[in-house]
Write a protein that holds these residues in place. Structure first.
Motif, PDB file in Angstrom:
ATOM      1  N   VAL A  77       0.858  -1.194   0.000  1.00 11.89           N
ATOM      2  CA  VAL A  77       0.000   0.000   0.000  1.00 11.89           C
ATOM      3  C   VAL A  77       0.886   1.233   0.000  1.00 11.89           C
ATOM      4  N   GLU A  78       0.817   2.013  -1.072  1.00  7.75           N
ATOM      5  CA  GLU A  78       1.705   3.158  -1.210  1.00  7.75           C
ATOM      6  C   GLU A  78       0.985   4.495  -1.328  1.00  7.75           C
ATOM      7  N   HIS A  79      -0.328   4.455  -1.627  1.00  6.66           N
ATOM      8  CA  HIS A  79      -1.050   5.713  -1.871  1.00  6.66           C
ATOM      9  C   HIS A  79      -1.740   6.265  -0.630  1.00  6.66           C
ATOM     10  N   LEU A  80      -1.643   5.561   0.492  1.00  7.31           N
ATOM     11  CA  LEU A  80      -2.244   6.011   1.748  1.00  7.31           C
ATOM     12  C   LEU A  80      -1.159   6.102   2.813  1.00  7.31           C
ATOM     13  N   SER A  81      -1.458   6.882   3.867  1.00  4.63           N
ATOM     14  CA  SER A  81      -0.451   7.064   4.918  1.00  4.63           C
ATOM     15  C   SER A  81      -1.086   6.963   6.302  1.00  4.63           C
ATOM     16  N   ILE A  82      -0.282   6.607   7.289  1.00  4.89           N
ATOM     17  CA  ILE A  82      -0.766   6.510   8.669  1.00  4.89           C
ATOM     18  C   ILE A  82      -1.229   7.891   9.143  1.00  4.89           C
ATOM     19  N   GLY A  83      -2.379   7.909   9.797  1.00  2.55           N
ATOM     20  CA  GLY A  83      -2.967   9.152  10.272  1.00  2.55           C
ATOM     21  C   GLY A  83      -3.918   9.794   9.284  1.00  2.55           C
ATOM     22  N   GLN A  84      -3.967   9.274   8.058  1.00  3.97           N
ATOM     23  CA  GLN A  84      -4.849   9.855   7.033  1.00  3.97           C
ATOM     24  C   GLN A  84      -6.309   9.507   7.324  1.00  3.97           C
ATOM     25  N   ARG A  85      -7.177  10.477   7.125  1.00  5.52           N
ATOM     26  CA  ARG A  85      -8.615  10.288   7.372  1.00  5.52           C
ATOM     27  C   ARG A  85      -9.261   9.719   6.113  1.00  5.52           C
ATOM     28  N   VAL A  86     -10.010   8.625   6.287  1.00  8.26           N
ATOM     29  CA  VAL A  86     -10.597   7.929   5.143  1.00  8.26           C
ATOM     30  C   VAL A  86     -12.025   7.504   5.470  1.00  8.26           C
ATOM     31  N   ALA A  87     -12.798   7.241   4.404  1.00  6.95           N
ATOM     32  CA  ALA A  87     -14.168   6.743   4.550  1.00  6.95           C
ATOM     33  C   ALA A  87     -14.323   5.461   3.750  1.00  6.95           C
ATOM     34  N   THR A  88     -15.210   4.602   4.208  1.00  4.95           N
ATOM     35  CA  THR A  88     -15.544   3.381   3.488  1.00  4.95           C
ATOM     36  C   THR A  88     -17.043   3.171   3.530  1.00  4.95           C
ATOM     37  N   GLY A  89     -17.587   2.601   2.463  1.00  3.52           N
ATOM     38  CA  GLY A  89     -19.026   2.345   2.430  1.00  3.52           C
ATOM     39  C   GLY A  89     -19.376   0.900   2.198  1.00  3.52           C
ATOM     40  N   GLY A  90     -18.389   0.019   2.163  1.00  4.86           N
ATOM     41  CA  GLY A  90     -18.686  -1.382   1.893  1.00  4.86           C
ATOM     42  C   GLY A  90     -17.762  -2.336   2.609  1.00  4.86           C
ATOM     43  N   THR A  91     -17.387  -1.994   3.831  1.00  4.58           N
ATOM     44  CA  THR A  91     -16.491  -2.840   4.624  1.00  4.58           C
ATOM     45  C   THR A  91     -17.267  -3.404   5.801  1.00  4.58           C
ATOM     46  N   PHE A  92     -17.469  -4.714   5.819  1.00  2.86           N
ATOM     47  CA  PHE A  92     -18.250  -5.324   6.903  1.00  2.86           C
ATOM     48  C   PHE A  92     -17.430  -5.387   8.190  1.00  2.86           C
ATOM     49  N   GLY A  93     -18.084  -5.038   9.314  1.00  2.00           N
ATOM     50  CA  GLY A  93     -17.441  -5.133  10.616  1.00  2.00           C
ATOM     51  C   GLY A  93     -16.825  -3.850  11.120  1.00  2.00           C
ATOM     52  N   ALA A 103      -7.326  -1.315   0.813  1.00  2.00           N
ATOM     53  CA  ALA A 103      -6.808   0.035   0.590  1.00  2.00           C
ATOM     54  C   ALA A 103      -7.452   0.676  -0.634  1.00  2.00           C
ATOM     55  N   GLN A 104      -7.684  -0.109  -1.691  1.00  5.84           N
ATOM     56  CA  GLN A 104      -8.244   0.446  -2.918  1.00  5.84           C
ATOM     57  C   GLN A 104      -9.699   0.870  -2.744  1.00  5.84           C
ATOM     58  N   GLY A 105     -10.368   0.366  -1.706  1.00  3.93           N
ATOM     59  CA  GLY A 105     -11.771   0.704  -1.495  1.00  3.93           C
ATOM     60  C   GLY A 105     -11.998   1.898  -0.590  1.00  3.93           C
ATOM     61  N   LEU A 106     -10.917   2.469  -0.051  1.00  3.04           N
ATOM     62  CA  LEU A 106     -11.040   3.598   0.860  1.00  3.04           C
ATOM     63  C   LEU A 106     -10.980   4.919   0.105  1.00  3.04           C
ATOM     64  N   ILE A 107     -11.701   5.906   0.627  1.00  7.30           N
ATOM     65  CA  ILE A 107     -11.761   7.220   0.000  1.00  7.30           C
ATOM     66  C   ILE A 107     -11.202   8.258   0.972  1.00  7.30           C
ATOM     67  N   PRO A 108     -10.111   8.930   0.612  1.00 10.20           N
ATOM     68  CA  PRO A 108      -9.563   9.984   1.482  1.00 10.20           C
ATOM     69  C   PRO A 108     -10.582  11.110   1.667  1.00 10.20           C
ATOM     70  N   VAL A 109     -10.684  11.612   2.881  1.00  9.79           N
ATOM     71  CA  VAL A 109     -11.632  12.682   3.204  1.00  9.79           C
ATOM     72  C   VAL A 109     -10.871  13.817   3.874  1.00  9.79           C
ATOM     73  N   ASP A 110     -11.025  15.042   3.353  1.00 17.55           N
ATOM     74  CA  ASP A 110     -10.294  16.154   3.956  1.00 17.55           C
ATOM     75  C   ASP A 110     -11.026  16.680   5.195  1.00 17.55           C
ATOM     76  N   ASP A 111     -10.415  17.633   5.857  1.00 16.70           N
ATOM     77  CA  ASP A 111     -10.930  18.116   7.138  1.00 16.70           C
ATOM     78  C   ASP A 111     -12.144  19.035   7.003  1.00 16.70           C
ATOM     79  N   SER A 112     -12.542  19.358   5.776  1.00 18.74           N
ATOM     80  CA  SER A 112     -13.675  20.263   5.594  1.00 18.74           C
ATOM     81  C   SER A 112     -15.001  19.609   5.972  1.00 18.74           C
ATOM     82  N   ALA A 113     -15.046  18.284   5.970  1.00 14.94           N
ATOM     83  CA  ALA A 113     -16.272  17.553   6.327  1.00 14.94           C
ATOM     84  C   ALA A 113     -16.184  17.061   7.767  1.00 14.94           C
TER      85      ALA A 113
END
Length: 325
Positions: A77-93, A103-113
């Motif tokens: 996993v190279e496109h994400l980093s520790i501490g980065q805020r992310v959202a997921t909509g299809g991860t069970f549990g 990693a490919q299913g996560l969406i980075p979310v900035d601090d504006s939301a």
């Protein structure tokens, strides 16, 4: 770590509990996320009951959508980093202090939301937009939906006008009309009042209604179906009111109507990566320009999950019920 789990199928307020379990480690292509907030969706609780299209092996975790901070990264996993805020909509549990996600299913979310908004961005909004796309509607078309005050109903009412699609929303309480108006959602008709069908005709000006979206089931299915024009389609999106539809066979026959289901996971997995990207870009644009809003009803701790599950089904709820560790 602490995680919400079930050891048997049943009503969520009876079978969900908080267990101490081993903190998971990410494998290749995976990351571990520390949960910040997660919304409760109807399909999450139908899964707990064992009545949804996906039935997990027991004991099982719960929850499918969340926002959190990346806590650990797996190999490759190279496109994400520790501490980065992310959202997921299809991860069970995800109703756990930590969860593992692709990693490919996560969406980075900035601090504006806010966490409340970020945790709701993927599952319901993307399903609503994918439904509009799947219906292959033309500009100026009219559609009708029940459960207009539900999460998907509100989203459809907000997204459809951006594509020049007209939406009539049906609700079962007169009071819901003002509740939705306060969010800027109009063209709402209450089936609690006599003559509601005349109100629908008044709003459309007699225009044909080419599609209906049923998220309730039972008699409410027929309310939506009864307003459709010839050669139209009723899409069954959910069944909040029960697993059976009550529909008029005569209307289906003589109007040549089609009734078919929509399961977001199946439809979205069939989309090309390019089309998924286009739809998500459209969704993000509607969040940025203020078209979409994400009201929250209440927030509960994991220890209060049974109360939160009950709150999800309270009539008149104005927003999502949220869970936090």
């Amino acid at each position: 770590m602490r995680a919400i789990r079930q050891h048997t199928f049943g009503e969520p307020w009876d079978v969900l509990q908080v267990d101490e379990v081993k903190t998971p480690e990410p494998g290749p292509g995976q990351v571990r996320v520390r949960t910040l907030m997660s919304p409760i969706h109807n399909h999450d609780l139908w899964t707990v009951r064992g009545t949804y299209g996906f039935k997990p092996e027991l004991p099982a975790g719960a929850g499918t959508e969340a926002v959190g901070l990346i806590d650990a990264i797996g190999e490759g996993v190279e496109h994400l980093s520790i501490g980065q805020r992310v959202a997921t909509g299809g991860t069970f549990g995800v109703w756990a202090e930590y969860f593992i996600a692709r990693a490919q299913g996560l969406i980075p979310v900035d601090d504006s939301a806010t966490d409340e908004v970020a945790s709701q961005l993927v599952s319901m909004p993307f399903s609503a937009l994918a439904l509009l796309d799947w219906l292959e509607l033309n500009e100026g078309d009219w559609i009708i939906q029940n459960a207009a005050n539900g999460a998907v109903g509100r989203l459809l009412a907000q997204l459809a006008p951006t594509r020049s699609i007209n939406v009539i929303g049906l609700v079962r309480r007169d009071a819901a009309i003002d509740e939705l108006a306060s969010q800027g959602i109009k063209r709402i008709v209450s089936t609690e009042s006599e003559g509601w069908q005349d109100r629908v005709a008044e709003i459309t000006g007699g225009a044909k209604i080419v599609a209906g979206v049923d998220s309730v089931g039972g008699e409410a299915s027929n309310d939506a179906l009864s307003q459709l024009s010839e050669n139209s389609t009723l899409v069954v999106f959910g069944a909040m009111g029960g697993s059976s539809l009550t529909i008029n066979s005569g209307a289906i026959i003589f109007k040549n109507l089609t009734v078919k289901g929509f399961w977001g996971s199946s439809v979205m997995s069939a989309l090309s990566a390019e089309r998924r990207g286009e739809l998500f870009s459209e969704l993000l644009m509607r969040v940025t320009d203020g078209t979409l809003s994400f009201p929250t009803e209440a927030s509960y701790s994991f220890d209060q999950v049974q109360d939160a599950a009950k709150a999800n089904f309270v009539a008149g709820r104005k927003g999502k019920v949220m869970l936090r560790p």
